[in-house]
Write a protein that holds these residues in place. Structure first.
Motif, PDB file in Angstrom:
ATOM      1  N   LEU A  10       0.839  -1.190   0.000  1.00  0.00           N
ATOM      2  CA  LEU A  10       0.000   0.000   0.000  1.00  0.00           C
ATOM      3  C   LEU A  10       0.878   1.245   0.000  1.00  0.00           C
ATOM      4  O   LEU A  10       1.942   1.257   0.618  1.00  0.00           O
ATOM      5  N   ALA A  11       0.426   2.279  -0.693  1.00  0.00           N
ATOM      6  CA  ALA A  11       1.169   3.536  -0.737  1.00  0.00           C
ATOM      7  C   ALA A  11       0.177   4.695  -0.772  1.00  0.00           C
ATOM      8  O   ALA A  11      -0.944   4.556  -1.255  1.00  0.00           O
ATOM      9  N   THR A  12       0.628   5.834  -0.278  1.00  0.00           N
ATOM     10  CA  THR A  12      -0.190   7.038  -0.358  1.00  0.00           C
ATOM     11  C   THR A  12      -0.237   7.507  -1.816  1.00  0.00           C
ATOM     12  O   THR A  12       0.532   7.037  -2.660  1.00  0.00           O
ATOM     13  N   VAL A  13      -1.116   8.439  -2.088  1.00  0.00           N
ATOM     14  CA  VAL A  13      -1.221   8.988  -3.440  1.00  0.00           C
ATOM     15  C   VAL A  13       0.114   9.611  -3.842  1.00  0.00           C
ATOM     16  O   VAL A  13       0.623   9.371  -4.943  1.00  0.00           O
ATOM     17  N   LYS A  14       0.704  10.370  -2.944  1.00  0.00           N
ATOM     18  CA  LYS A  14       1.986  11.039  -3.231  1.00  0.00           C
ATOM     19  C   LYS A  14       3.088  10.019  -3.513  1.00  0.00           C
ATOM     20  O   LYS A  14       3.827  10.139  -4.494  1.00  0.00           O
ATOM     21  N   ALA A  17       2.675   8.246  -6.896  1.00  0.00           N
ATOM     22  CA  ALA A  17       3.134   9.083  -8.013  1.00  0.00           C
ATOM     23  C   ALA A  17       4.657   9.062  -8.115  1.00  0.00           C
ATOM     24  O   ALA A  17       5.211   8.999  -9.219  1.00  0.00           O
ATOM     25  N   LEU A  18       5.336   9.069  -6.988  1.00  0.00           N
ATOM     26  CA  LEU A  18       6.799   9.031  -6.997  1.00  0.00           C
ATOM     27  C   LEU A  18       7.334   7.676  -7.447  1.00  0.00           C
ATOM     28  O   LEU A  18       8.406   7.582  -8.042  1.00  0.00           O
ATOM     29  N   LYS A  19       6.574   6.626  -7.183  1.00  0.00           N
ATOM     30  CA  LYS A  19       7.022   5.270  -7.507  1.00  0.00           C
ATOM     31  C   LYS A  19       6.926   4.957  -8.998  1.00  0.00           C
ATOM     32  O   LYS A  19       7.637   4.100  -9.498  1.00  0.00           O
ATOM     33  N   TYR A  20       6.043   5.642  -9.732  1.00  0.00           N
ATOM     34  CA  TYR A  20       5.817   5.353 -11.152  1.00  0.00           C
ATOM     35  C   TYR A  20       6.071   6.583 -12.029  1.00  0.00           C
ATOM     36  O   TYR A  20       5.209   6.986 -12.801  1.00  0.00           O
ATOM     37  N   PRO A  21       7.267   7.175 -11.987  1.00  0.00           N
ATOM     38  CA  PRO A  21       7.498   8.376 -12.806  1.00  0.00           C
ATOM     39  C   PRO A  21       7.511   8.077 -14.308  1.00  0.00           C
ATOM     40  O   PRO A  21       7.108   8.921 -15.107  1.00  0.00           O
ATOM     41  N   ASP A  22       7.948   6.892 -14.696  1.00  0.00           N
ATOM     42  CA  ASP A  22       8.006   6.550 -16.123  1.00  0.00           C
ATOM     43  C   ASP A  22       6.626   6.355 -16.726  1.00  0.00           C
ATOM     44  O   ASP A  22       6.461   6.479 -17.940  1.00  0.00           O
ATOM     45  N   ILE A  25       2.476   9.062 -14.109  1.00  0.00           N
ATOM     46  CA  ILE A  25       1.396   9.121 -13.125  1.00  0.00           C
ATOM     47  C   ILE A  25       1.716  10.246 -12.153  1.00  0.00           C
ATOM     48  O   ILE A  25       2.750  10.225 -11.488  1.00  0.00           O
ATOM     49  N   THR A  26       0.836  11.234 -12.099  1.00  0.00           N
ATOM     50  CA  THR A  26       1.023  12.355 -11.187  1.00  0.00           C
ATOM     51  C   THR A  26       0.005  12.261 -10.052  1.00  0.00           C
ATOM     52  O   THR A  26      -0.959  11.499 -10.137  1.00  0.00           O
ATOM     53  N   GLU A  27       0.224  13.056  -9.019  1.00  0.00           N
ATOM     54  CA  GLU A  27      -0.754  13.102  -7.932  1.00  0.00           C
ATOM     55  C   GLU A  27      -2.111  13.553  -8.464  1.00  0.00           C
ATOM     56  O   GLU A  27      -3.150  13.003  -8.088  1.00  0.00           O
ATOM     57  N   SER A  28      -2.103  14.518  -9.348  1.00  0.00           N
ATOM     58  CA  SER A  28      -3.357  15.027  -9.911  1.00  0.00           C
ATOM     59  C   SER A  28      -4.091  13.958 -10.700  1.00  0.00           C
ATOM     60  O   SER A  28      -5.312  13.815 -10.579  1.00  0.00           O
ATOM     61  N   SER A  29      -3.354  13.206 -11.509  1.00  0.00           N
ATOM     62  CA  SER A  29      -4.024  12.164 -12.301  1.00  0.00           C
ATOM     63  C   SER A  29      -4.560  11.065 -11.398  1.00  0.00           C
ATOM     64  O   SER A  29      -5.647  10.529 -11.647  1.00  0.00           O
TER      65      SER A  29
END
Length: 74
Positions: A10-14, A17-22, A25-29
């Motif tokens: 499990l991960a937070t939204v933030k 987003a940091l885990k899948y930069p390629d 995926i952004t926080e907004s999306s």
């Protein structure tokens, strides 16, 4: 034979987003996907604990694979 269930990732939204930069995926999306989760099927990736929203990373990856197989239609 070990019958203990595999712990959920499990991960937070933030952090998601940091885990899948390629994957761009952004926080907004992610927040848009969460808000529209019932229409796009993303609600199965969400774990809510009170007001806290966590993303099940394994289910997110399965959801992304489904989207790719369906031509990216969310």
């Amino acid at each position: 034979m070990n019958n203990t269930p595999k712990p959920r990732r499990l991960a937070t939204v933030k952090n998601t987003a940091l885990k899948y930069p390629d994957a761009n995926i952004t926080e907004s999306s992610l927040r848009w996907l969460i808000f529209n989760g019932h229409e796009n099927g993303f609600n199965k990736c969400i774990v809510r604990i009170g007001r806290k929203i966590l993303i099940d990373l394994e289910l997110l990856e399965l959801w992304m694979d489904e989207q790719a197989a369906n031509g990216g239609a969310a």
